[in-house]
Design an enzyme around this catalytic site. Structure first.
Site, PDB file in Angstrom:
ATOM      1  N   HIS A  66      29.493  43.468  47.960  1.00 51.61           N
ATOM      2  CA  HIS A  66      30.836  43.737  47.446  1.00 51.61           C
ATOM      3  C   HIS A  66      31.461  42.564  46.714  1.00 51.61           C
ATOM      4  O   HIS A  66      32.598  42.663  46.273  1.00 51.61           O
ATOM      5  CB  HIS A  66      31.769  44.163  48.577  1.00 51.61           C
ATOM      6  N   LYS A  84      47.791  44.434  46.170  1.00 51.89           N
ATOM      7  CA  LYS A  84      46.427  44.184  46.614  1.00 51.89           C
ATOM      8  C   LYS A  84      46.427  42.912  47.451  1.00 51.89           C
ATOM      9  O   LYS A  84      47.432  42.195  47.522  1.00 51.89           O
ATOM     10  CB  LYS A  84      45.464  44.051  45.432  1.00 51.89           C
ATOM     11  N   LYS A 121      42.446  37.324  41.985  1.00 48.10           N
ATOM     12  CA  LYS A 121      43.159  38.547  41.614  1.00 48.10           C
ATOM     13  C   LYS A 121      44.353  38.244  40.717  1.00 48.10           C
ATOM     14  O   LYS A 121      44.953  39.139  40.138  1.00 48.10           O
ATOM     15  CB  LYS A 121      43.587  39.313  42.861  1.00 48.10           C
TER      16      LYS A 121
END
Length: 796
Positions: free
Chosen positions: A352, A542, A548
């Site tokens: 992932h 998030k 990010k």
């Protein structure tokens, strides 16, 4: 027992009354909303249990998949269970007889705090799809007593408190006292060739607690088996009788700590040791459970790979490979080579992330002390693997890169390498990520076993994220194209012609306006901030992490503040920038980003000149339930991670499904979203993976970029906020700007200006939203899970 021929609605009513009387010992004249919630949940659970028993018989002697994940972000169960079982109306009718509203019961249920971010939510979506597709899949996780933490803010800073979600009567967990296994730690090993006896040490009992997930409109059901840690020894009565009450309870507390908290802080040795124990506890309990279930049905142990498959959801459960070898070699007497062949055929690994900190590497001393037998097994696996590489002609440097053991001080075990070497299939979770897994993360392995590697782009459960979360939009879509899309999400394409229908666009916007009003109420109730009714919701929700790039968003907002004060901000539409997400307790800079967001929010609220143009909101304690209110209400979805860092993302898919336009980089699944919806219906900015590579090769100089007046003024603005925010200026300049904030800022700003200009053309903007929902079918977890089932698990 109720007759099996009884229709589900009648059975629900009878079950409701039965559990009220006999499970809770209450009568109708004593009925409270809490009683109604428990009774309704238990009545639903009865129907799910009947499905599970029938499935157990139906699936005998068939291959079953165990999906191991350290996280399952399940959210609330009642609403989705009623939706999937087509019993929402029946439940409303039952409750209305007693003056109770179903919506009130939804609010009573806590979010099951078994996960944190996208990894756990993906696992939960996969369970929904396994149930709907009626696949023989079992989720395996830990039954954490406390979630990651409950987030609040004090003076703008994140404050962590226990997330006590299991307090009171939680009706969805089924205690399985018949499913108990010993899990050993520490001790000593006596070897006899490649076999060994592991003795002494400490044993903990893993006891199963099951949750059921119903499929949509079918008899399908999925099982989530959660492992709970219990002390294995007798209570220390002698200590207790002599007044040493703490010593009497010490071992129990020690054992139960394993399933106490999701993701203990691993910035210290004790936290690292507990994390390792959690991962092994999950792996060992699941392997023992799987082998026991297999032996109950089959006599020939060598059939195991034909009947059992373990899918590792990221690197955390990779120790399962060594545990399966231990069970086969030490307990079942299978010869080493045969056990290795069986193990590799029985395991798949989903990667992932290519972020280094997420690819676990365990210190050999710590690992060997906690799991001495498994260290020996990993050494043996590595020995035979490297021997094979030498025979194939690999040179010293190639072998060093392939080795499961990383040399150095200290030596470490590369768990991702163990996962690749010990599995039959390795996959990434978006087209770009899967390519980077092969070319950057595991290039030697990909050349060695090209057939192992594939892509399985992530997906989401449409039944939760649209049908349950956005009933108004669901009803509008049903009216336009019928309900067949509930089971075949590709049929949402039939919405495309309606983007040109003015009446449909008007109805679409009315639904969105209602959703925005609900979110405005949440914002006001949670933060005290009052938002104007026509505000544009620019949303980034998030996990907080530097890659990010919430910081990039905040730099942009700071620049807007400066432009407004200077009278140089041309956009008249009011904009609300909405943030939500948690920072890991030990992640200083992520927590500083939260402080900065709240500092800017406070600054804006105190300045009327700015507040009438923009506002900034950071909603605390992001959860599945909060996300279900945010996604349907957003106008713009910020997916702005540095190209090449986000494996896939699933929040981007949830926004898209709810008709929200994406603004993002060519990273993760954003690339595939752009392919599906078309470049006219998405906004892309920033460098690509290749252009960033070229930029690095040419010598990226963020200090020079920071000297540009508009950037320099932003840094001065951050310092003016008085929150130690000078650190960000240093991080983005002299420390190298690891995630290329300054490199992407000019394009980020320019494309945002275009977005706000395009938003003024409301018909076109609404049509873009409709196109996003219509083109979202690819991102259904039904599609993803079926690809796993066909190509990796081989169960359909």
């Amino acid at each position: 027992m109720l007759a099996l021929s009884q229709d589900p609605k009648t059975e629900l009513y009878h079950g409701f009354l039965r559990h009220l009387n006999y499970s809770l010992g209450r009568s109708l004249d004593e009925l409270t909303p809490e009683d109604a919630y428990i009774s309704l949940a238990l009545a639903l659970r009865d129907q799910m249990m009947r499905r599970m028993i029938a499935k157990r018989h139906r699936m005998r002697h068939k291959k079953r998949v165990y999906y191991l994940s350290m996280e399952y972000l399940m959210g609330k169960t009642l609403k989705v269970a009623l939706v999937n079982m087509n019993l929402v109306t029946a439940a409303m009718e039952i409750l209305s007889q007693y003056g109770i509203k179903l919506d009130d019961l939804y609010e009573l249920e806590p979010d099951a705090a078994l996960g944190n971010g996208g990894l756990g939510r993906l696992a939960a979506c996969f369970l929904d799809s396994m149930a709907h597709l009626d696949l023989h899949g079992i989720g395996a996780g830990l039954c954490y007593e406390f979630g990651l933490f409950k987030q609040s803010f004090r003076d703008g800073a994140q404050v962590e408190s226990p997330d006590i979600w299991l307090s009171g009567n939680y009706p969805w967990l089924i205690d399985r006292h018949d499913k108990r296994y010993e899990v050993r730690f520490y001790g000593h090993v006596h070897r006899d060739g490649l076999r060994a006896t592991w003795h002494d040490g400490t044993t903990v009992i893993a006891r199963a607690r099951d949750m059921l997930v119903p499929g949509n409109g079918s008899d399908g059901i999925a099982l989530l088996r959660l492992w709970w840690a219990e002390h294995s020894a007798e209570f220390g009565l002698d200590y207790f009788q002599h007044g040493d009450y703490v010593r009497a309870m010490e071992q129990q507390i020690y054992a139960e700590s394993i399933s106490k908290v999701l993701y203990p802080n691993d910035n210290n040795l004790s936290g690292q040791e507990l994390r390792l124990k959690q991962e092994y506890f999950l792996a060992s309990a699941t392997v023992q459970d799987a082998v026991a279930a297999f032996k109950h049905e089959e006599a020939d142990l060598y059939l195991l790979p034909e009947r059992v498959f373990f899918q590792l959801n990221d690197t955390h459960p990779a120790v399962l490979i060594a545990e399966l070898m231990r069970i086969l070699v030490d307990h079942e007497g299978v010869p080493w080579n045969k056990a290795w062949e069986m193990t590799r055929r029985s395991v798949g690994y989903t990667n992932h992330t290519i972020m280094p900190e997420a690819l676990e590497k365990w210190n050999l001393d710590l690992f060997g002390r906690v799991l001495p037998r498994h260290l020996e097994i990993i050494y043996d696996i590595n020995h035979f693997f490297l021997k094979d590489l030498r025979e194939r002609g690999f040179d010293h440097d190639q072998i060093a890169r392939c080795s499961i053991i990383e040399e150095g001080h200290p030596k470490r075990i590369r768990m991702a390498s163990l996962a690749v070497v010990g599995s039959s299939a390795v996959n990434g979770v978006s087209a770009l990520h899967s390519e980077l897994v092969k070319t950057r993360l595991f290039p030697e392995y990909a050349r060695l076993w090209p057939e192992k590697f594939s892509n399985k782009t992530n997906g989401i459960a449409f039944r939760r994220w649209l049908v349950a979360a956005n009933p108004g939009l669901t009803a509008l879509i049903d009216e336009a194209i019928g309900k067949d899309w509930h089971n075949d999400h590709s049929l949402l394409k039939n919405l495309l012609p309606f983007a040109g229908d003015s009446g449909f666009r008007s109805a679409w916007q009315q639904v969105r306006d209602r959703n925005k009003k609900l979110l405005q109420e949440i914002v006001h109730n949670t933060t005290g901030i009052q938002l104007p009714p026509e505000s544009f919701f620019d949303v980034q929700v998030k996990r907080i992490h530097e890659y990010k790039r919430q910081l990039l968003n905040l730099l942009r907002i700071a620049r807007i503040c400066l432009d407004i004060l200077a009278g140089d901000y041309p956009i008249e539409t009011h904009r609300t920038f909405i943030f939500a997400g948690k920072a890991a307790p030990g992640y200083h800079r992520a927590k500083l980003i939260i402080r900065l967001a709240n500092a800017i929010s406070a600054y804006v609220e105190k300045n009327p000149q700015i507040r009438k143009r923009i506002q900034v909101v950071f909603l605390p304690n992001f959860s599945v339930s909060l996300a279900e209110r945010i996604y349907p209400a957003a106008d713009l979805s910020e997916q702005i991670s540095t190209a090449g860092t986000e494996a896939s993302g699933t929040g981007n898919m949830k926004f898209m499904l709810n008709g929200v336009v994406t603004f993002g980089t060519l990273d993760g699944a954003n690339i595939e979203i752009a392919e599906e919806v078309g470049r006219n219906n998405i906004y892309i900015f920033g460098h690509t993976v290749e252009s960033l590579r070229k930029l690095q090769e040419e010598g990226y100089d963020p200090v020079a970029l920071a000297a540009e007046p508009r950037i320099r003024e932003v840094f001065h603005f951050l310092e003016m906020l008085h929150g130690d925010f000078r650190e960000f200026a240093d991080a983005l300049t002299y420390q190298g700007d690891t995630y290329f904030h300054l490199a992407d800022f000019p394009d980020y700003w320019q494309v945002q200006q275009k977005i706000m200009q395009d938003y003024l053309e409301r018909d076109s903007w609404i049509a873009r939203g409709i196109a996003n929902t219509a083109c979202s079918g690819k991102f259904s977890s039904d599609r993803t899970v079926m690809e796993y089932a066909r190509e990796i698990w081989k169960i359909v």
